[in-house]
Design a protein around this motif. Sequence first.
Motif, short mmCIF file in Angstrom:
data_model
loop_
_atom_site.label_atom_id
_atom_site.label_comp_id
_atom_site.label_asym_id
_atom_site.label_seq_id
_atom_site.Cartn_x
_atom_site.Cartn_y
_atom_site.Cartn_z
N TYR A 273 0.81 -1.17 0.02
CA TYR A 273 -0.06 0.21 0.11
C TYR A 273 0.77 1.34 -0.11
CZ TYR A 273 1.25 0.69 5.10
OH TYR A 273 1.71 1.11 6.19
N TYR B 286 0.51 5.35 1.21
CA TYR B 286 -0.54 6.03 2.41
C TYR B 286 -0.59 7.44 1.73
CZ TYR B 286 -2.43 8.36 6.38
OH TYR B 286 -3.41 9.26 7.01
N GLY C 261 0.46 -4.72 4.39
CA GLY C 261 -0.74 -4.89 5.42
C GLY C 261 -1.88 -4.16 5.00
N ALA C 262 -2.61 -3.78 5.89
CA ALA C 262 -4.35 -3.61 5.45
C ALA C 262 -4.38 -2.02 5.26
CB ALA C 262 -5.20 -4.10 6.66
N SER C 263 -3.48 -1.11 5.44
CA SER C 263 -3.47 0.20 5.37
C SER C 263 -3.43 0.53 4.21
CB SER C 263 -2.31 0.92 6.27
OG SER C 263 -2.34 0.46 7.60
#
Lengths: 83, 224
Positions: free
Chosen positions: A4, A6, A18-20
């Motif tokens: 990911y 951000y 991860g899930a972010s």
Amino acid sequence: MRFYKYIQDNYIVSIGTGASGEEITAEEYEALLAVIRSKPTPPDGYDYRLRADTLEWEEFELPPIEDEEVTADELLRELEAIL
Amino acid sequence: MAIDKAVDSTQLDADLTTVADAIRAKGGTSAELSFPGGMAQAIADIPSGGITPTGTINITDTTLTDVTNYANAQVVDADLTAGNIKDGVNILGVLGTFTGGGGTPKINGAVYDCGEFTLATDTSSNYTVSHSLGVVPSAVFLWVVNPSYETRGIIGKYATDVSSVLNASVTAVNGALAAGTGSSAARMRTYKTADDITFCCDSTYPLVAGLRYQWLAIGTEVTV
């Protein structure tokens, strides 16, 4: 594995796994990691942030560091946590 | 020619007419048919039966086996993709790439999740990552992977009672995460929810840009 990036206010805050954040490919992750690792050294009192749209580093002035005021309650909670 | 049977000519004519009518009906004609040459030719002129298979049938279920009248058949399943097949396994020409494990991973019966991040800019405030535990983690750990920071240590704290704010802090176990701080004790609080972990750093102990941080969150036992 999920990769990911951000983004906040058109600046890349971080990349990771991860899930972010917003999902990206492994190739884009590696490309962004290479850009982050090539970050130029900023002059004193300044830092660089990475534009999400152009992937160019943009210089900005760091805010002045202020002493943190700690309340008695916060100190007590910290002590309790340690004990 | 020897004559060995007596024949009812009326009955014979009627029977031959019945046969001829059947041939004419099948051949789509009303022409007179001689016996036997005309009838034999009329039968030979009737096109052979059956149909020509055309088109393609999609086989979408293992119970579908009837492919009658189709020239081609193909297996169709939207889930038949490389990502859904175990890495290295070839099913019907699709080579799998899936490397995940089965079920929810656990440590000593407790579910866990992990990940990593690299910041583009130092941060001395909050940094939040999402986790997939679905419960408030009982323990959170954060460490640096970059080789030159191996000795900066690991921070973490195990909290059995996640309902208390006192258990929301994470205390350095061995040294600080920030560059140049040696073995001095550091502290970094975390705030944990069923979805997120927020690392609360400050200007003394920031999260440093370019470093590779890894985190591990351990949840409580989940009974299914």
